[in-house]
Scaffold this active site. Structure first.
Site, PDB file in Angstrom:
ATOM      1  N   CYS A   3       0.855  -1.178   0.000  1.00 53.36           N
ATOM      2  CA  CYS A   3       0.000   0.000   0.000  1.00 53.36           C
ATOM      3  C   CYS A   3       0.897   1.235   0.000  1.00 53.36           C
ATOM      4  O   CYS A   3       1.703   1.408   0.924  1.00 53.36           O
ATOM      5  CB  CYS A   3      -0.869  -0.028   1.264  1.00 53.36           C
ATOM      6  SG  CYS A   3      -1.883   1.443   1.502  1.00 53.36           S
TER       7      CYS A   3
ATOM      8  N   CYS B  93      -1.081   3.719  -6.614  1.00 60.53           N
ATOM      9  CA  CYS B  93      -1.909   3.097  -5.578  1.00 60.53           C
ATOM     10  C   CYS B  93      -2.136   1.665  -6.032  1.00 60.53           C
ATOM     11  O   CYS B  93      -2.423   1.421  -7.214  1.00 60.53           O
ATOM     12  CB  CYS B  93      -3.248   3.836  -5.463  1.00 60.53           C
ATOM     13  SG  CYS B  93      -4.507   2.951  -4.505  1.00 60.53           S
TER      14      CYS B  93
END
Ligand code: DGL
Length: 275
Positions: free
Chosen positions: A72, A186
């Site tokens: 992440c 992302c």
């Protein structure tokens, strides 16, 4: 044969897990989706730090992980320095938007970075961007709402948001004023790459960091003498999926995006893991 822990706010890290399983087929993995607390990207550092700490404690306590991949970008920028300080003996790999390979690949010198608001606002990203000042024109595109739409399997929302943010990232092409390379900053976004592609010429280059992260994980495991292939003979490693939300949602995402076969071992179909 302790597992490698991988976590994300939700299903996005599956895009990294796919690269990890390809690069390290003999390793056992435990993937934790912090779905009950997603998304991270629009909530600020304190929240992301607290959640990252809680998830890592769980992975250590419940699974004895031998290494951690923070799959992440948002959690990496907010928390990885703290996680490394608090767990000095745990090899930890994080992610950052692939600006370096994007600038190297771009012919027009114009690059767009799609990421969460949290990642783009971070000091870590500011430093990364500053290191390319002068060598490329870099446009930031915070993609509010896109993670939530992906988590919710909201096809109409995904489609509308991909169109909107690709419009903001462009114009695309090979002319001197065009963006020719887009960084998917992302881990959720590679899951909707086909949808993003619908709004761009075929020549547009997308950069994500799943493969280099998997290679870096191999290097860290090897230097710690922890590579599974050195420790055991045999076939493919196990995968355990856990979620602070409903694991069935995570399993559906894994089926849909990675073609993983279910059921995963040792997880009751309705399991929610409190963390
Ligand atoms: N997948 C995460 C990332 O790479 C963020 C998702 C979120 O906003 O929760 O940044």
């Amino acid at each position: 044969m302790n597992p490698v822990g991988v976590f994300d706010s939700g299903v996005g890290g599956l895009s990294v897990l796919a690269a990890l399983r390809a690069e390290l087929p003999h390793e056992n993995f435990v993937y934790f989706a912090d779905t009950a607390y997603a998304p991270y990207g629009e909530r600020g550092d304190a929240y992301v730090i607290e959640r990252s700490r809680a998830v890592v404690e769980h992975l250590l306590r419940a699974h004895g992980i031998k290494a951690l991949v923070v799959a992440c970008n948002t959690a990496t920028t907010a928390a990885i320095h703290l996680l490394r300080a608090e767990h000095p003996n745990l090899p930890i790999v994080g992610l950052e938007p692939g600006l370096k390979p994007a600038v190297a690949a771009s012919r027009t010198g114009r690059v767009a970075v799609m990421a969460t608001r949290g990642t783009l606002a971070s000091a870590k990203y500011a430093a990364l961007r500053a290191s390319f000042a002068g060598s490329a024109d870099v446009r930031q595109v915070p993609c509010d709402g896109l993670v939530k739409a992906i988590e919710g399997f909201d096809a109409a929302g995904i489609s509308a948001l991909c169109e909107r943010y690709m419009n903001e990232a462009g114009p695309f092409g090979n002319g001197p004023d065009d963006v020719d390379t887009v960084v998917l900053g992302c881990t959720h976004y590679p899951l909707v790459k086909d949808e993003l592609r619908r709004h761009a010429p075929a020549s547009l280059r997308f950069i994500d960091t799943g493969v280099p992260v998997a290679q870096q994980t191999r290097r860290l495991l090897a230097s710690a003498g922890q590579l599974a292939e050195q420790l055991a003979e045999g076939g493919p490693g196990n995968l355990t999926l856990e979620s602070s939300g409903h694991v069935t949602v995570l399993e559906a995402a894994a089926r849909r995006w990675l073609g993983l076969t279910m059921p995963t071992p040792a997880i009751p179909a309705t399991a929610t893991t409190a963390v």
